[in-house]
Design an enzyme around this catalytic site. Structure first.
Site, PDB file in Angstrom:
ATOM      1  CB  CYS A   1      -0.830  -0.148   1.270  1.00  0.00           C
ATOM      2  SG  CYS A   1      -2.277   1.139   0.949  1.00  0.00           S
TER       3      CYS A   1
ATOM      4  CG  ASP B   1      -5.549  -1.657  -5.705  1.00  0.00           C
ATOM      5  OD1 ASP B   1      -6.419  -0.891  -5.023  1.00  0.00           O
ATOM      6  OD2 ASP B   1      -4.439  -1.527  -5.368  1.00  0.00           O
TER       7      ASP B   1
ATOM      8  CG  HIS C   1      -5.689  -1.815  -1.728  1.00  0.00           C
ATOM      9  ND1 HIS C   1      -4.583  -1.301  -2.483  1.00  0.00           N
ATOM     10  CD2 HIS C   1      -5.612  -1.217  -0.554  1.00  0.00           C
ATOM     11  CE1 HIS C   1      -3.927  -0.604  -1.576  1.00  0.00           C
ATOM     12  NE2 HIS C   1      -4.498  -0.409  -0.376  1.00  0.00           N
TER      13      HIS C   1
END
Length: 244
Positions: free
Chosen positions: A125, A183, A214
């Site tokens: 991330c 994502d 994600h």
């Protein structure tokens, strides 16, 4: 490998940075991986990921990425309140301060007797972005960047010329770029933009897109994909063993 854990507060210009250390228990000197967390800092899933890497024969450093914006030891919850606070921190901390944090960890590695001096970076991330950012430092020999956010948007605090993707040509080590096709934070057109920048900058990189959402590496929550996560750990370990 059997591992041991400890922590240290590294001095930075913005105050002490709590850094968690996972390393093989056996004597020796090992390559180091700086593992950058999500916006939530060192949660239980991040700690388990760090332990996983260390067990493959690496010293793993997990810094508190927003140490100057929170009390030492802060861990944000995986809820709306934690997400909102983490995102505020993300858009508050200048990228140059992350650069200074990376250098502080590199300096530590050069002096630690159990470190070989070879350093890589990995993150998920925002941590994927920070791993890429770390690779702008020539001491970083390889970086595994998993579903890195905000690379394409140029929205983190920095001058336009100092945005991370704009400086892709400064990367000297090898990059491993891993993405989830489902994502929403980095959709198809933005992944294509990032890929084009890396090619134009003549970066040495490999590129993997998987059918994942994600945070598919996080072993808590409904988006976790265990088999995909294991594949990505293997890709990362292979990179670090080869490049470091």
């Amino acid at each position: 490998m059997i591992i041991q854990q400890e922590q240290i507060d590294l001095a930075t210009a913005k105050g002490p940075m709590r850094t968690y250390i996972y390393r093989p228990a056996a004597e020796g000197s090992y390559a180091t991986v700086i593992f950058y967390s999500e916006i939530f800092q060192q949660t239980a899933p991040i700690a388990r990921s760090a332990a996983m890497l260390a067990g493959h024969g690496f010293v793993v450093l997990v810094p508190e990425v927003f140490h100057e914006l929170n009390p030492i030891g802060t861990v944000l919850a995986y809820d709306d309140q934690g997400k909102d606070k983490g995102n505020r921190d993300k858009f508050t901390k200048p990228l140059v301060d992350h650069d200074a944090d990376t250098q502080a960890m590199i300096d530590f590695v050069q002096a630690a007797p159990y470190c070989s001096g070879r350093v890589g970076a990995m993150g998920v991330c925002i941590g994927g972005h920070l791993a890429f950012r770390a690779a702008l430092n020539p001491r970083i020999g390889a970086a595994a960047c998993l579903y890195a956010t905000d690379l394409h948007s140029n929205t983190l605090p920095a001058a336009p010329s100092d945005q991370t993707l704009a400086r892709a040509g400064d990367v000297k080590g090898e990059l491993l770029m891993i993405w989830g096709r489902q994502d929403p934070h980095v959709p198809d057109e933005d992944r294509a933009l990032i890929n084009r920048h890396l090619r134009e900058a003549n970066c040495l990189f490999s590129w993997h897109e998987f059918n994942g959402q994600h945070a598919f590496m996080r072993d808590e929550g409904e988006r976790y994909d265990p088999e995909l996560a294991l594949n990505c750990y293997r890709l990362s370990v292979d990179l670090f063993r080869r490049a470091l």
